[in-house]
Structure formats: C-alpha cells, structure tokens
Scaffold this motif. Sequence first.
Motif, PDB file in Angstrom:
ATOM      1  N   MET A 136     -29.080 -11.279   2.803  1.00 48.71           N
ATOM      2  CA  MET A 136     -27.862 -11.189   2.013  1.00 48.71           C
ATOM      3  C   MET A 136     -26.375 -10.509   2.741  1.00 48.71           C
ATOM      4  O   MET A 136     -26.582 -11.126   4.042  1.00 48.71           O
ATOM      5  N   ASP A 137     -25.236 -10.975   2.280  1.00 51.19           N
ATOM      6  CA  ASP A 137     -23.992 -10.542   2.661  1.00 51.19           C
ATOM      7  C   ASP A 137     -23.172  -9.360   2.254  1.00 51.19           C
ATOM      8  O   ASP A 137     -23.259  -8.455   1.011  1.00 51.19           O
ATOM      9  N   GLU A 138     -21.867  -8.869   2.645  1.00 52.09           N
ATOM     10  CA  GLU A 138     -21.505  -7.688   2.412  1.00 52.09           C
ATOM     11  C   GLU A 138     -21.188  -8.049   0.947  1.00 52.09           C
ATOM     12  O   GLU A 138     -21.072  -7.423  -0.341  1.00 52.09           O
ATOM     13  N   GLU A 139     -20.159  -9.710   0.623  1.00 51.12           N
ATOM     14  CA  GLU A 139     -19.787  -9.257  -0.857  1.00 51.12           C
ATOM     15  C   GLU A 139     -21.183  -9.043  -2.045  1.00 51.12           C
ATOM     16  O   GLU A 139     -20.684  -8.407  -2.631  1.00 51.12           O
ATOM     17  N   ARG A 140     -22.119  -9.782  -1.793  1.00 50.70           N
ATOM     18  CA  ARG A 140     -22.754  -9.823  -2.604  1.00 50.70           C
ATOM     19  C   ARG A 140     -23.509  -9.101  -2.866  1.00 50.70           C
ATOM     20  O   ARG A 140     -24.022  -7.983  -3.530  1.00 50.70           O
ATOM     21  N   MET A 141     -23.449  -7.923  -1.467  1.00 49.73           N
ATOM     22  CA  MET A 141     -24.375  -6.380  -1.405  1.00 49.73           C
ATOM     23  C   MET A 141     -23.362  -6.192  -2.430  1.00 49.73           C
ATOM     24  O   MET A 141     -24.234  -5.189  -3.275  1.00 49.73           O
ATOM     25  N   VAL A 142     -22.213  -5.316  -2.463  1.00 53.04           N
ATOM     26  CA  VAL A 142     -21.158  -4.630  -3.142  1.00 53.04           C
ATOM     27  C   VAL A 142     -21.712  -4.890  -4.618  1.00 53.04           C
ATOM     28  O   VAL A 142     -21.132  -4.416  -6.097  1.00 53.04           O
ATOM     29  N   ALA A 143     -21.077  -6.474  -4.689  1.00 53.11           N
ATOM     30  CA  ALA A 143     -22.021  -6.736  -6.661  1.00 53.11           C
ATOM     31  C   ALA A 143     -23.087  -6.362  -6.947  1.00 53.11           C
ATOM     32  O   ALA A 143     -23.454  -5.683  -8.412  1.00 53.11           O
ATOM     33  N   ILE A 144     -23.971  -6.396  -6.083  1.00 47.38           N
ATOM     34  CA  ILE A 144     -25.107  -5.583  -6.776  1.00 47.38           C
ATOM     35  C   ILE A 144     -25.385  -4.170  -6.724  1.00 47.38           C
ATOM     36  O   ILE A 144     -25.561  -3.768  -7.544  1.00 47.38           O
ATOM     37  N   LEU A 145     -24.614  -3.355  -5.620  1.00 46.76           N
ATOM     38  CA  LEU A 145     -24.188  -2.547  -5.930  1.00 46.76           C
ATOM     39  C   LEU A 145     -23.442  -1.610  -7.289  1.00 46.76           C
ATOM     40  O   LEU A 145     -23.819  -0.828  -8.566  1.00 46.76           O
ATOM     41  N   ARG A 146     -22.506  -2.907  -8.207  1.00 43.80           N
ATOM     42  CA  ARG A 146     -21.959  -2.911  -9.015  1.00 43.80           C
ATOM     43  C   ARG A 146     -22.710  -2.926 -10.095  1.00 43.80           C
ATOM     44  O   ARG A 146     -22.478  -2.011 -11.376  1.00 43.80           O
ATOM     45  N   ALA A 147     -23.459  -3.877 -10.000  1.00 44.36           N
ATOM     46  CA  ALA A 147     -24.466  -4.315 -11.165  1.00 44.36           C
ATOM     47  C   ALA A 147     -24.963  -3.039 -11.242  1.00 44.36           C
ATOM     48  O   ALA A 147     -26.071  -2.702 -12.750  1.00 44.36           O
ATOM     49  N   ASP A 182     -26.123  -8.807  12.774  1.00 44.26           N
ATOM     50  CA  ASP A 182     -25.072  -8.100  13.476  1.00 44.26           C
ATOM     51  C   ASP A 182     -25.492  -6.912  12.954  1.00 44.26           C
ATOM     52  O   ASP A 182     -25.243  -6.109  12.159  1.00 44.26           O
ATOM     53  N   PRO A 183     -26.165  -5.514  14.243  1.00 46.64           N
ATOM     54  CA  PRO A 183     -25.852  -4.391  14.092  1.00 46.64           C
ATOM     55  C   PRO A 183     -24.606  -3.366  12.968  1.00 46.64           C
ATOM     56  O   PRO A 183     -25.469  -2.185  12.776  1.00 46.64           O
ATOM     57  N   LEU A 184     -23.331  -4.368  13.403  1.00 52.99           N
ATOM     58  CA  LEU A 184     -22.575  -3.484  12.370  1.00 52.99           C
ATOM     59  C   LEU A 184     -22.159  -3.456  10.642  1.00 52.99           C
ATOM     60  O   LEU A 184     -21.405  -3.858  10.471  1.00 52.99           O
ATOM     61  N   LYS A 185     -23.336  -4.763  10.390  1.00 50.84           N
ATOM     62  CA  LYS A 185     -23.330  -5.013   9.241  1.00 50.84           C
ATOM     63  C   LYS A 185     -23.726  -3.874   8.117  1.00 50.84           C
ATOM     64  O   LYS A 185     -22.835  -3.779   7.516  1.00 50.84           O
ATOM     65  N   THR A 186     -23.731  -2.648   8.444  1.00 49.79           N
ATOM     66  CA  THR A 186     -24.353  -1.475   7.739  1.00 49.79           C
ATOM     67  C   THR A 186     -22.484  -0.771   7.608  1.00 49.79           C
ATOM     68  O   THR A 186     -22.203  -0.929   6.788  1.00 49.79           O
ATOM     69  N   ARG A 187     -21.958  -0.381   8.432  1.00 51.88           N
ATOM     70  CA  ARG A 187     -20.182  -0.382   8.618  1.00 51.88           C
ATOM     71  C   ARG A 187     -19.336  -1.397   8.114  1.00 51.88           C
ATOM     72  O   ARG A 187     -18.258  -1.234   6.798  1.00 51.88           O
ATOM     73  N   LYS A 188     -19.919  -2.311   7.853  1.00 56.70           N
ATOM     74  CA  LYS A 188     -18.858  -3.539   7.489  1.00 56.70           C
ATOM     75  C   LYS A 188     -19.387  -3.280   5.374  1.00 56.70           C
ATOM     76  O   LYS A 188     -17.950  -3.611   4.846  1.00 56.70           O
ATOM     77  N   VAL A 189     -20.597  -3.370   5.071  1.00 54.38           N
ATOM     78  CA  VAL A 189     -20.915  -2.947   4.097  1.00 54.38           C
ATOM     79  C   VAL A 189     -20.119  -1.750   3.209  1.00 54.38           C
ATOM     80  O   VAL A 189     -19.629  -1.727   2.266  1.00 54.38           O
ATOM     81  N   ALA A 190     -19.922  -0.571   3.929  1.00 57.77           N
ATOM     82  CA  ALA A 190     -19.981   0.856   3.889  1.00 57.77           C
ATOM     83  C   ALA A 190     -18.194   0.591   3.727  1.00 57.77           C
ATOM     84  O   ALA A 190     -17.394   0.791   2.458  1.00 57.77           O
ATOM     85  N   ASP A 191     -17.317  -0.439   4.063  1.00 61.66           N
ATOM     86  CA  ASP A 191     -15.945  -0.866   4.555  1.00 61.66           C
ATOM     87  C   ASP A 191     -15.475  -1.578   2.983  1.00 61.66           C
ATOM     88  O   ASP A 191     -14.468  -1.133   2.660  1.00 61.66           O
ATOM     89  N   LEU A 192     -16.302  -2.454   3.095  1.00 61.90           N
ATOM     90  CA  LEU A 192     -16.252  -3.309   1.805  1.00 61.90           C
ATOM     91  C   LEU A 192     -16.474  -2.462   0.491  1.00 61.90           C
ATOM     92  O   LEU A 192     -15.610  -2.318  -1.018  1.00 61.90           O
ATOM     93  N   MET A 193     -17.442  -1.696   0.268  1.00 63.11           N
ATOM     94  CA  MET A 193     -17.369  -0.536  -0.548  1.00 63.11           C
ATOM     95  C   MET A 193     -16.375   0.109  -1.238  1.00 63.11           C
ATOM     96  O   MET A 193     -15.918   0.804  -2.938  1.00 63.11           O
ATOM     97  N   LEU A 194     -15.928   1.062  -0.209  1.00 66.93           N
ATOM     98  CA  LEU A 194     -14.428   1.665  -0.511  1.00 66.93           C
ATOM     99  C   LEU A 194     -13.197   0.856  -0.670  1.00 66.93           C
ATOM    100  O   LEU A 194     -12.469   0.972  -1.565  1.00 66.93           O
ATOM    101  N   ALA A 195     -13.471  -0.235  -0.245  1.00 66.29           N
ATOM    102  CA  ALA A 195     -12.082  -1.559  -0.702  1.00 66.29           C
ATOM    103  C   ALA A 195     -12.433  -1.515  -1.576  1.00 66.29           C
ATOM    104  O   ALA A 195     -10.878  -2.267  -2.799  1.00 66.29           O
ATOM    105  N   GLU A 196     -13.252  -1.683  -2.357  1.00 69.16           N
ATOM    106  CA  GLU A 196     -13.462  -2.302  -4.184  1.00 69.16           C
ATOM    107  C   GLU A 196     -13.959  -1.070  -4.372  1.00 69.16           C
ATOM    108  O   GLU A 196     -14.558  -1.502  -6.119  1.00 69.16           O
ATOM    109  N   GLY A 197     -13.421  -0.180  -4.566  1.00 69.14           N
ATOM    110  CA  GLY A 197     -13.222   1.016  -5.523  1.00 69.14           C
ATOM    111  C   GLY A 197     -14.862   2.341  -5.519  1.00 69.14           C
ATOM    112  O   GLY A 197     -14.183   2.800  -6.315  1.00 69.14           O
ATOM    113  N   PHE A 198     -15.611   1.676  -4.916  1.00 70.46           N
ATOM    114  CA  PHE A 198     -16.794   2.706  -4.424  1.00 70.46           C
ATOM    115  C   PHE A 198     -16.022   3.797  -3.943  1.00 70.46           C
ATOM    116  O   PHE A 198     -15.242   4.310  -3.000  1.00 70.46           O
ATOM    117  N   THR A 199     -16.422   5.115  -3.699  1.00 66.87           N
ATOM    118  CA  THR A 199     -16.101   6.655  -3.605  1.00 66.87           C
ATOM    119  C   THR A 199     -16.936   6.530  -1.917  1.00 66.87           C
ATOM    120  O   THR A 199     -17.566   6.204  -2.200  1.00 66.87           O
TER     121      THR A 199
END
Lengths: 245, 296
Positions: free
Chosen positions: B193-204, B222-239
Amino acid sequence: MNRPHATPATPEADTPVGPAAHGDGTTPALIPPAALHRHLTDRLDGAARAWLDQALDEATAHSGTHGPISVWELRLAEAGRRCGPAHADAARVLILHAAHADADALTRVYFQGTADERRAVLHALPHLLTGADALPLVEDALRTNDTRLVAAAVGPYGARHLDAHAWRHAVLKCLFTGVALDQVADLARRARGDGELARMLGDYAEERSAAGRPVPADLHRVLALTEPATLTGTRGTDDPHGKES
Amino acid sequence: MRIFDPHIHMTSRTTDDYEAMYAAGVRAVVEPAFWLGQPRTSPASFLDYFDALLGWEPFRAAQYGIAHHCTLALNPKEANDPRCTPVLDALPRYLVKDNVVAVGEIGYDSMTPAEDTALAAQLQLAADHGLPALVHTPHRDKLAGLRRTLDVVRESALPMDRVLVDHLNETTVKEARDSGCWLGFSVYPDTKMDEERMVAILRAHGPERVLVNSAADWGKSDPLKTRKVADLMLAEGFTEDDVDRVLWRNPVAFYGLSGRLRLDVDTPEPTHEGNSILRGTPRDAPRPAGASATEA
C-alpha cells in the motif's frame, strides 16, 4: 550512573527489590528468600499474591524436571505479567528457590529464558548454589551488551567465583557500559591491593582523557579502593596510577 | 501524536531508525518473527532469533523509549523446508513468554501442502496459549490466498476476531472485513500500500478494526510510514481521534487480547563508549534523544 529499568513502571514500582534496584544491599540477590517473600507479600495485590502463593506451592511440590516443561518453569516464564515488572525479579527468584533448582536446572532455564528470566536466574544463584557450577552463566551475561544482565552478573555469585582476570574485565565493562559500580558485589574486598586492576583503570582513564571525553566518576572511586589495605587513606594525589588527571 | 507500529522488523533496522521513530511519535512496536532474507538451515538458528526478539531487541528499543513486543512462529516460506519445520516442536516453550503477544507471521507464501500443515498447527498453538494470531497474506495470487487463509481460520479453534490478516489491499479488504477478522495494511515506498491509497481505503471502509503498519525490514521500506499515513489522514479531514484509533487504540486492542501487552517503557540510562549500542555519548548531548521525554 546506569539505572536499569530507570523509569518506574507502576505506582508500586518503588519496591527496592524490583528491577529498579541498585546495588545498595536491596537486590534480590542480597535478600534472604524468606525476607524477599515477606516483602513481596506486602506489596502484591490480591490476585498477584494468590498467583505467587500457588506458584510457590506447585514449585515446592513438583520440583525437578517433569515432561517437556515443568510447571515451575511455566510459572517462571509468566511471572512478569502476573506480578508486574517491578516485582518480577523477586517472584522469579522465589520460584527458583521453591523448586530447589540445581545447577543443571538453572543452566537450562537461563539459556531458554528471556532477558528478564536470565536476570532473575543470575540473582538466584547465590541463594541456591555454593560451588562454581553456574559460572558459565555469569560469563555468558558478561559477554552481552545488555546492561541489565551485566549488572546482575556482578552480584555476589560472580564476586565469589570469577577469577581475577575475568573479574577485572567485568569491573572495566561496568565502567564502559555505564553500570554503576555500586552494583558490583564485594567491590572493596576484591579491589583491595589489586595493582593490575589499578593499571587497567589508569590506562582507561588515559584513553578517555586523550579522546577529550570525561572519565567516569566511578573510576576514581574504584581506583582508590585498589590501594593496599595498610595504605588506604594515607596516600594523596601522588597516586602513581592517577593518570586520569 | 502517539503511534503503535503493529508490524515492523526492528532487528533489520538501525538505532537511527529508533531515534527517528521516537521523534515521529512511535512509542510501541510489535516485531513479528519472519524470514531473514537468507534461508535458515536448522531450528537452532530460529531459536537464536527468537531469543534476540525476547532479549537484545527489547533492550535496544527501550534505550530509545519504545516498548517492544514480538510475535513468534515458523514463517510460511520456511515452512516448506524440512530442515526448519522441527522448530514447531520448540514453539510451545516460547509462546509462554511474557513479551509474546501473538503467534505470527503465519499464513501462505506459495500455498503448498506444507504451508497448510504449518498454518493449521500454529493456529491451534495460538488457541492453546490464549494468543491471537498475525496472518500474512501472500504476495502472489493474493485474493485466492486470502480465501484459503480465511477457510483455514474458520476450521481452526481460533475465533476470527482473534486473527489479524495482514498485507491487505483494495482487492482483498472487503472479503477480509466481511469475515470479522482484524485488518492489517502494510504501507511501503513501492509495493503493497501507499499513503494515498491507505487513506482512500479508510474513507471507504472506515477505521473499525483497521491497523496500519510499516512492515519495515531489510528491503526497501520506511519505518516512518505510520506517521506519514497519520499526517495524510489529518490533511484529508480525518479527526485526531480517528488517527489515534487507527494508529494506537486498534493495535492496543488487538495485541491486548493476549493479556501480555505492557506499554510503559523502562528506559535504561545511556551507556557509553565501546560496548554499548550507543557507542559513546556525544559530548554535548549526554542523553540520547530516545531517552528524553520530549513528546513529538
């Protein structure tokens, strides 16, 4: 200087026999098992106390080796999650004591154990063995770079059985890895008059100074202890080994 | 922000990674036993590896303020090598250890009869030891592999709600979700997975039972991928609460099923010069970043 498990894990983690213990006479290696048991009984909550009492009864009734894994060995493995990390060392020492673990059993559970179990075995050695049969466990722990194991290895059993060369290297390794020399059992007696240890300490201090790094404060303390008994306290800064300055 | 990476192979990573992970908010990891890249040739090398996951690696993690637990198993790939399968006989004495929070990674690689046997045997071991299971889904023929995996779990003594099925993607998420298992997603630089697709799956599909991991290992990862997903979630409107649920509370709930998760870290103070992993404390920084209490 080094404080293994320095951060209290739970509010009751102030127990002096938990992994946070210093070499101040309160590690599980230095407290007689009966006193250790009383200490734990006062501090464990009801469920943990009941678990420990049953584990000790089972260990006493079924000591020795039974089947693929003896019940006391299972209790040894799960002591951390049953009694909490602050009391796991003491609980494990009591289980080993109740099972009358001999050198063979201690060797097996050490080499099959987690780092926490291995540390507890090292603490249990002076309570269970008089001979040097388990010295290979101490030597194994001294080869690791896990400061919690190194600290447990320089307890009373190591002090009793390590030969002069291995003991000097253990002391030096404590200085290297930041294990407080308070953890080294019988430090003053073994260091007294040890000119070779004094030389090694002096050379180490010189190496640190040459690199522009601080000399551990503990080094000066143990260097002073290497003075021959009759001269202790009578010599000043003209110490021939005082190269650290 | 607090982050729990529920699948990362720290044995393959450096202390720089631990430092960067702590700075990014990672406070807990689970390291599943897996393939080492180089095939093993005997059970003894598994046992040394298990011992490292229960000894040296938690010590290393603790020096950087990170709680370390592990899952142990014979991995799917090496389940096919008869030189390695005797390790199954040694697993019971390891599965009682305090820091073992699941059986894993188990599952399929090439979907062979030997993999069937190892998967079924280890699901039973998980049930016997009160542990949940971390199940890897295969890289090749993934959807068929997922279906076969779920069938074997359904036939096992382990309830589906004690199973985390990992390395899911768009093609497998729905069937996995409908089965009732926990849903793991590995976010990689190039594969999985990548961050963008991960956020799309979370949205769906929502955040329920979803765990996100870096699965970082000795390959490009990349051991920081967890943080990158979290950052993108916030940027995309997740709380913030959504992020905390996916990156902390869900992994805590899943591995907490073991009753062995302990998230406070006993941080040994820094050691110095030569024999420690810190290799000398910098003169102007007496404590490593990982040992400080600074919140990212």
